[in-house]
Design an enzyme around this catalytic site. Structure first.
Site, PDB file in Angstrom:
ATOM      1  N   HIS A  63       0.827  -1.211   0.000  1.00  0.00           N
ATOM      2  CA  HIS A  63       0.000   0.000   0.000  1.00  0.00           C
ATOM      3  C   HIS A  63       0.858   1.257   0.000  1.00  0.00           C
ATOM      4  O   HIS A  63       2.080   1.196   0.170  1.00  0.00           O
ATOM      5  CB  HIS A  63      -0.975  -0.002   1.186  1.00  0.00           C
ATOM      6  CG  HIS A  63      -0.325   0.103   2.537  1.00  0.00           C
ATOM      7  ND1 HIS A  63       0.492  -0.875   3.058  1.00  0.00           N
ATOM      8  CD2 HIS A  63      -0.396   1.072   3.497  1.00  0.00           C
ATOM      9  CE1 HIS A  63       0.891  -0.517   4.272  1.00  0.00           C
ATOM     10  NE2 HIS A  63       0.383   0.656   4.556  1.00  0.00           N
ATOM     11  N   ASP A  67       6.168   4.117   4.818  1.00  0.00           N
ATOM     12  CA  ASP A  67       6.996   3.091   5.470  1.00  0.00           C
ATOM     13  C   ASP A  67       6.933   1.744   4.742  1.00  0.00           C
ATOM     14  O   ASP A  67       7.545   0.771   5.187  1.00  0.00           O
ATOM     15  CB  ASP A  67       6.631   2.944   6.959  1.00  0.00           C
ATOM     16  CG  ASP A  67       5.163   2.652   7.209  1.00  0.00           C
ATOM     17  OD1 ASP A  67       4.332   2.885   6.306  1.00  0.00           O
ATOM     18  OD2 ASP A  67       4.833   2.189   8.322  1.00  0.00           O
ATOM     19  N   HIS A  68       6.210   1.714   3.615  1.00  0.00           N
ATOM     20  CA  HIS A  68       6.156   0.478   2.817  1.00  0.00           C
ATOM     21  C   HIS A  68       6.708   0.661   1.398  1.00  0.00           C
ATOM     22  O   HIS A  68       6.838  -0.312   0.678  1.00  0.00           O
ATOM     23  CB  HIS A  68       4.717  -0.058   2.766  1.00  0.00           C
ATOM     24  CG  HIS A  68       4.244  -0.524   4.103  1.00  0.00           C
ATOM     25  ND1 HIS A  68       4.174  -1.856   4.462  1.00  0.00           N
ATOM     26  CD2 HIS A  68       3.877   0.178   5.202  1.00  0.00           C
ATOM     27  CE1 HIS A  68       3.766  -1.954   5.712  1.00  0.00           C
ATOM     28  NE2 HIS A  68       3.572  -0.726   6.186  1.00  0.00           N
ATOM     29  N   ASP A 214      -0.366  -3.759   5.998  1.00  0.00           N
ATOM     30  CA  ASP A 214      -0.958  -3.405   7.277  1.00  0.00           C
ATOM     31  C   ASP A 214      -2.447  -3.758   7.255  1.00  0.00           C
ATOM     32  O   ASP A 214      -3.089  -3.660   6.218  1.00  0.00           O
ATOM     33  CB  ASP A 214      -0.832  -1.910   7.513  1.00  0.00           C
ATOM     34  CG  ASP A 214       0.621  -1.452   7.631  1.00  0.00           C
ATOM     35  OD1 ASP A 214       1.534  -2.281   7.596  1.00  0.00           O
ATOM     36  OD2 ASP A 214       0.839  -0.233   7.730  1.00  0.00           O
TER      37      ASP A 214
END
Ligand SMILES: [Zn+2]
Length: 305
Positions: A63, A67-68, A214
């Site tokens: 997504h 942080d991804h 997440d």
């Protein structure tokens, strides 16, 4: 034995810290490598843990939270500079990410290879990637932005030929591949020998790995990953902060363990820790009280299935 292992490159959430990098993992299935998420600094982790990126087959981004994926453009650039890759690279990501990532690629990258971005509808379950031995399926997740997990699954092995039967019917070895794939054999005089007489099923049990980050607590998720050998499930918070977890679209360690239990997973790996925790002891203890076969991931950890 077939290799199926996961190298943890980043186990924290939000921002990289002295203790944890943000989300990234390498899934290695028989030396074909898949990168799952690509937080800031992922390439540094890749060089540090000596991951052989020459074998990188595809990238999967869950997504559009920094942080991804904040490490993606730098990594793609370095792959061009360091490895002189010329082979196409396929990247699977939520549809909403394709336009901005394509813009960055066009604007800032001069690559000797072609990047093919696949925009995925994160609300549907579908096969994203397939080769002769395995598949990768999307897993719809519930988060603050369109988000999906990934299920890596080996295919069942081909049937095993029964040599004495093949000899009995005088079958030429040129027919063996078709028979292993399930075909019946037609004798020169037109008789059909059923496949079941010429083969036996392989006793190899295909392995599987589910990456779920997440996501807020979502019991229905368990059905989609039932029987998985290893489940990576985010555990951003402890249970006493479950209201905050729900508001932020995240899960607690207890909730991650509950999903593992419901899914009848063989092992649970937790991660995506909030920066508010100095260590993972409390998160791990909480998860283990619900699902005992749990590990708290750390950077550099390799889990073999
Ligand atoms: Zn997120």
């Amino acid at each position: 034995m077939a290799k199926f292992e996961i190298t943890m490159l980043g186990c924290g959430s939000g921002i990289p810290t002295a203790k944890h990098m943000t989300s990234a993992q390498i899934v290695n299935i028989n030396e074909r490598l898949f990168l799952v998420d690509c937080g800031e600094g992922t390439q540094t982790q890749i060089w540090k843990y000596r991951v052989k990126l020459t074998n990188l087959d595809a990238i999967f981004i869950s997504h559009m939270h920094g942080d991804h994926f904040f490490g993606l453009i730098p990594l793609l650039s370095s792959i061009g500079l360091m490895l002189a890759r010329t082979e196409d690279l396929h990247i699977y990501m939520p549809i909403v990410m394709v336009e901005p990532i394509q813009y960055d690629l066009d604007k800032y990258c001069y690559l000797p290879y072609k990047v093919i971005l696949h925009g995925i509808d994160t609300t549907a379950r579908e096969v994203l990637y397939e080769n002769s031995t395995m598949t990768v399926e999307s897993i719809p997740l519930e988060h603050k932005t369109p988000c999906m997990g990934f299920l890596f699954k080996e295919k069942p092995k081909a049937n095993i030929l029964l040599p004495e039967k093949c000899k009995e019917y005088g079958i030429n070895c040129t027919e063996f591949r078709k028979i292993k794939e399930g075909a019946d054999y037609i004798t020169p005089d037109g008789r059909t020998i059923p496949n079941s007489e010429l083969t036996k099923p392989s006793d190899y049990i295909p392995k599987s790995y589910a990456y779920c980050s997440d996501t807020s607590y979502c019991p229905a998720l368990a059905e989609q990953i039932h029987g998985v050998d290893l489940l990576y499930h985010e555990a951003t918070f402890v249970e006493s902060e479950k209201d905050m977890a729900a508001t932020a679209g995240h899960s607690t360690a207890s909730q991650a363990a509950d999903i593992a239990l419901r899914a009848n997973a063989k092992q649970l790996a937790i991660g995506h820790y909030s920066i508010r925790y100095n260590d993972e002891d409390e998160l791990l203890a909480e998860a283990k009280s619900v699902f005992s076969n749990t590990v708290a991931t750390q950077e550099g950890m390799v889990i073999s299935i």
